[in-house]
Scaffold this motif. Structure first.
Motif, PDB file in Angstrom:
ATOM      1  N   THR A 142      35.011  44.274  35.941  1.00  0.00           N
ATOM      2  CA  THR A 142      36.282  44.192  36.657  1.00  0.00           C
ATOM      3  C   THR A 142      35.989  43.981  38.134  1.00  0.00           C
ATOM      4  OG1 THR A 142      37.297  45.715  35.059  1.00  0.00           O
ATOM      5  CG2 THR A 142      38.467  45.355  37.140  1.00  0.00           C
ATOM      6  N   GLU A 143      36.590  42.945  38.718  1.00  0.00           N
ATOM      7  CA  GLU A 143      36.288  42.633  40.115  1.00  0.00           C
ATOM      8  C   GLU A 143      37.519  42.187  40.900  1.00  0.00           C
ATOM      9  OE1 GLU A 143      33.960  43.154  42.129  1.00  0.00           O
ATOM     10  OE2 GLU A 143      32.398  43.838  40.757  1.00  0.00           O
ATOM     11  N   VAL A 144      37.379  42.250  42.199  1.00  0.00           N
ATOM     12  CA  VAL A 144      38.463  41.969  43.138  1.00  0.00           C
ATOM     13  C   VAL A 144      38.767  40.478  43.244  1.00  0.00           C
ATOM     14  CG1 VAL A 144      37.968  44.018  44.526  1.00  0.00           C
ATOM     15  CG2 VAL A 144      36.855  41.850  45.088  1.00  0.00           C
ATOM     16  N   PHE A 145      40.000  40.195  43.604  1.00  0.00           N
ATOM     17  CA  PHE A 145      40.416  38.839  43.985  1.00  0.00           C
ATOM     18  C   PHE A 145      41.386  39.037  45.147  1.00  0.00           C
ATOM     19  CE2 PHE A 145      42.409  34.610  42.302  1.00  0.00           C
ATOM     20  CZ  PHE A 145      41.910  33.955  43.414  1.00  0.00           C
ATOM     21  N   ASN A 146      40.828  39.313  46.324  1.00  0.00           N
ATOM     22  CA  ASN A 146      41.620  39.819  47.447  1.00  0.00           C
ATOM     23  C   ASN A 146      42.585  38.818  48.048  1.00  0.00           C
ATOM     24  OD1 ASN A 146      40.429  42.256  47.068  1.00  0.00           O
ATOM     25  ND2 ASN A 146      39.238  42.264  48.958  1.00  0.00           N
ATOM     26  N   ALA A 147      42.407  37.534  47.752  1.00  0.00           N
ATOM     27  CA  ALA A 147      43.344  36.532  48.249  1.00  0.00           C
ATOM     28  C   ALA A 147      44.726  36.689  47.634  1.00  0.00           C
ATOM     29  CB  ALA A 147      42.807  35.128  47.961  1.00  0.00           C
ATOM     30  N   THR A 148      44.830  37.442  46.550  1.00  0.00           N
ATOM     31  CA  THR A 148      46.121  37.601  45.869  1.00  0.00           C
ATOM     32  C   THR A 148      47.006  38.676  46.493  1.00  0.00           C
ATOM     33  OG1 THR A 148      45.246  39.219  44.273  1.00  0.00           O
ATOM     34  CG2 THR A 148      45.082  36.879  43.685  1.00  0.00           C
ATOM     35  N   PHE A 149      46.487  39.455  47.428  1.00  0.00           N
ATOM     36  CA  PHE A 149      47.272  40.550  48.013  1.00  0.00           C
ATOM     37  C   PHE A 149      48.460  39.996  48.795  1.00  0.00           C
ATOM     38  CE2 PHE A 149      47.645  43.561  51.774  1.00  0.00           C
ATOM     39  CZ  PHE A 149      48.472  44.445  51.111  1.00  0.00           C
ATOM     40  N   TYR A 150      49.644  40.518  48.479  1.00  0.00           N
ATOM     41  CA  TYR A 150      50.879  40.045  49.116  1.00  0.00           C
ATOM     42  C   TYR A 150      51.858  41.211  49.202  1.00  0.00           C
ATOM     43  CZ  TYR A 150      55.448  37.785  49.562  1.00  0.00           C
ATOM     44  OH  TYR A 150      56.711  37.438  49.965  1.00  0.00           O
ATOM     45  N   THR A 151      52.570  41.283  50.306  1.00  0.00           N
ATOM     46  CA  THR A 151      53.676  42.230  50.406  1.00  0.00           C
ATOM     47  C   THR A 151      54.924  41.492  50.878  1.00  0.00           C
ATOM     48  OG1 THR A 151      53.379  42.826  52.749  1.00  0.00           O
ATOM     49  CG2 THR A 151      52.074  44.060  51.112  1.00  0.00           C
ATOM     50  N   PHE A 152      56.052  42.021  50.482  1.00  0.00           N
ATOM     51  CA  PHE A 152      57.319  41.579  51.060  1.00  0.00           C
ATOM     52  C   PHE A 152      57.979  42.814  51.668  1.00  0.00           C
ATOM     53  CE2 PHE A 152      61.892  41.222  51.078  1.00  0.00           C
ATOM     54  CZ  PHE A 152      62.069  40.011  51.733  1.00  0.00           C
ATOM     55  N   PRO A 153      58.386  42.706  52.916  1.00  0.00           N
ATOM     56  CA  PRO A 153      58.157  41.578  53.821  1.00  0.00           C
ATOM     57  C   PRO A 153      56.703  41.515  54.286  1.00  0.00           C
ATOM     58  CG  PRO A 153      59.223  43.373  54.986  1.00  0.00           C
ATOM     59  CD  PRO A 153      59.193  43.779  53.548  1.00  0.00           C
ATOM     60  N   LEU A 154      56.269  40.331  54.705  1.00  0.00           N
ATOM     61  CA  LEU A 154      54.938  40.187  55.283  1.00  0.00           C
ATOM     62  C   LEU A 154      54.931  40.788  56.689  1.00  0.00           C
ATOM     63  CD1 LEU A 154      53.917  36.566  54.253  1.00  0.00           C
ATOM     64  CD2 LEU A 154      52.777  38.676  53.557  1.00  0.00           C
ATOM     65  N   ILE A 155      53.961  41.639  56.959  1.00  0.00           N
ATOM     66  CA  ILE A 155      53.865  42.287  58.263  1.00  0.00           C
ATOM     67  C   ILE A 155      52.515  41.920  58.888  1.00  0.00           C
ATOM     68  CG2 ILE A 155      53.822  44.489  59.484  1.00  0.00           C
ATOM     69  CD1 ILE A 155      55.598  45.652  57.327  1.00  0.00           C
ATOM     70  N   ASP A 175      31.569  39.329  48.666  1.00  0.00           N
ATOM     71  CA  ASP A 175      32.521  38.275  48.288  1.00  0.00           C
ATOM     72  C   ASP A 175      33.821  38.912  47.812  1.00  0.00           C
ATOM     73  OD1 ASP A 175      33.984  36.155  47.362  1.00  0.00           O
ATOM     74  OD2 ASP A 175      32.494  35.449  45.924  1.00  0.00           O
ATOM     75  N   PRO A 176      34.847  38.956  48.671  1.00  0.00           N
ATOM     76  CA  PRO A 176      36.117  39.579  48.290  1.00  0.00           C
ATOM     77  C   PRO A 176      36.935  38.772  47.291  1.00  0.00           C
ATOM     78  CG  PRO A 176      36.271  38.643  50.488  1.00  0.00           C
ATOM     79  CD  PRO A 176      34.848  38.524  50.077  1.00  0.00           C
ATOM     80  N   GLN A 177      36.432  37.599  46.909  1.00  0.00           N
ATOM     81  CA  GLN A 177      37.109  36.784  45.893  1.00  0.00           C
ATOM     82  C   GLN A 177      36.254  36.641  44.630  1.00  0.00           C
ATOM     83  OE1 GLN A 177      39.880  36.551  47.279  1.00  0.00           O
ATOM     84  NE2 GLN A 177      39.330  36.520  49.435  1.00  0.00           N
ATOM     85  N   VAL A 178      35.256  37.473  44.462  1.00  0.00           N
ATOM     86  CA  VAL A 178      34.272  37.279  43.392  1.00  0.00           C
ATOM     87  C   VAL A 178      34.897  37.316  42.001  1.00  0.00           C
ATOM     88  CG1 VAL A 178      33.598  39.708  43.122  1.00  0.00           C
ATOM     89  CG2 VAL A 178      31.935  37.886  42.669  1.00  0.00           C
TER      90      VAL A 178
END
Length: 269
Positions: A142-155, A175-178
């Protein structure tokens, strides 16, 4: 060999955060993991034993060998597991560099969670592990895919911090997208029957309590990198506080959204 820098550090507060993190994100990971037909499991990057605890609770028949580079983490893992009533031979921890494993026996299962993101050459770890697995051993990563992090609203206070956090991980060899590369990494390392799934969180007004819990967890995750970022001069105390305040605001906001995906791979040796 010189150890690669570790984004989160080894402070006491960080060791406890790892256990809390494991509990918060247990179901999205482990509801899709099944080691019920396996006996001896190799855990790479066992850290403070946070994932080991869950593995033993869910699969109490397993005999687990955890491999960890940092002696402070092993001491904490042994204390944590002993407090829960686990001891050798049911669980043991070995201090080794996972890139150059030297193990006395072979295993019919292997588990890696939130580890390859911190390693400059994950294929070297996967190749080092393979000779210590029995034919058709089950591997779950199990590994990270940090580009997917999103919040609404964007701050901006959150997203600017997140960019600095991830850029620093790349700078120190991680590699935060590994997670997105797991399929290719496993294939290049000689594994077969590779399958991938996306897991994680998509929380909004329909699940307010879960959303508060995950925002608090994510705030802790982001804050765990603050000491290293401060030491490197990449961020200020004011930026850290602004990020933390913004995360608290989003946790309370009724129409806020939290979104993040990790990648889980299953394969055989």
């Amino acid at each position: 060999m010189t150890q690669q820098k570790y984004l989160h550090g080894y402070q006491d507060i960080e060791q406890e955060r790892l256990r809390h993190q494991a509990a918060v994100i247990e179901k999205p990971i482990y509801d899709f993991v099944d080691f019920s037909n396996h006996k001896e499991l190799l855990e790479i990057g066992s850290g403070v034993g946070a994932q080991t605890e869950i593995l033993l609770r869910r699969f109490p028949h397993l005999l687990i060998t955890g491999v960890e580079y940092e002696s402070k983490q092993i001491a904490k893992a042994e204390a944590n597991l002993n407090q829960l009533g686990y001891s050798p031979p049911q669980v043991r921890f070995i201090q080794q560099d996972a890139r150059f494993l030297e193990l006395e026996k072979k295993f019919d299962a292997a588990f890696i969670c939130w580890v390859l993101e911190h390693i400059s050459d994950p294929i070297q770890v996967l190749k080092s592990m393979k000779p210590h697995l029995l034919p058709n051993a089950k591997v779950v990563i199990t590994e990270v895919f940090n580009a997917t992090f999103y919040t609404f609203p964007l701050i901006p206070a959150i997203m600017d911090y997140w960019k600095i956090y991830n850029n620093f991980q790349v700078q120190i060899g991680g590699d935060p997208q590994v997670g997105a590369r797991l399929g290719d990494l496993l294939e290049a390392s000689g594994y077969s029957n590779i399958s991938l799934r996306s897991g994680g969180f998509h929380l909004d007004s329909r699940n307010p309590e879960d959303k508060k819990t995950v925002f608090a967890y994510w705030k802790g995750l982001m804050s765990s990198g603050a000491p290293a970022l401060l030491e490197e001069g990449l961020i200020t105390s004011e930026q850290i506080q602004a990020m933390q305040n913004a995360m608290d605001e989003l946790a309370k906001k009724e129409d806020s959204v939290f979104y993040y995906r990790f990648i889980q791979a299953t394969a055989t040796a």
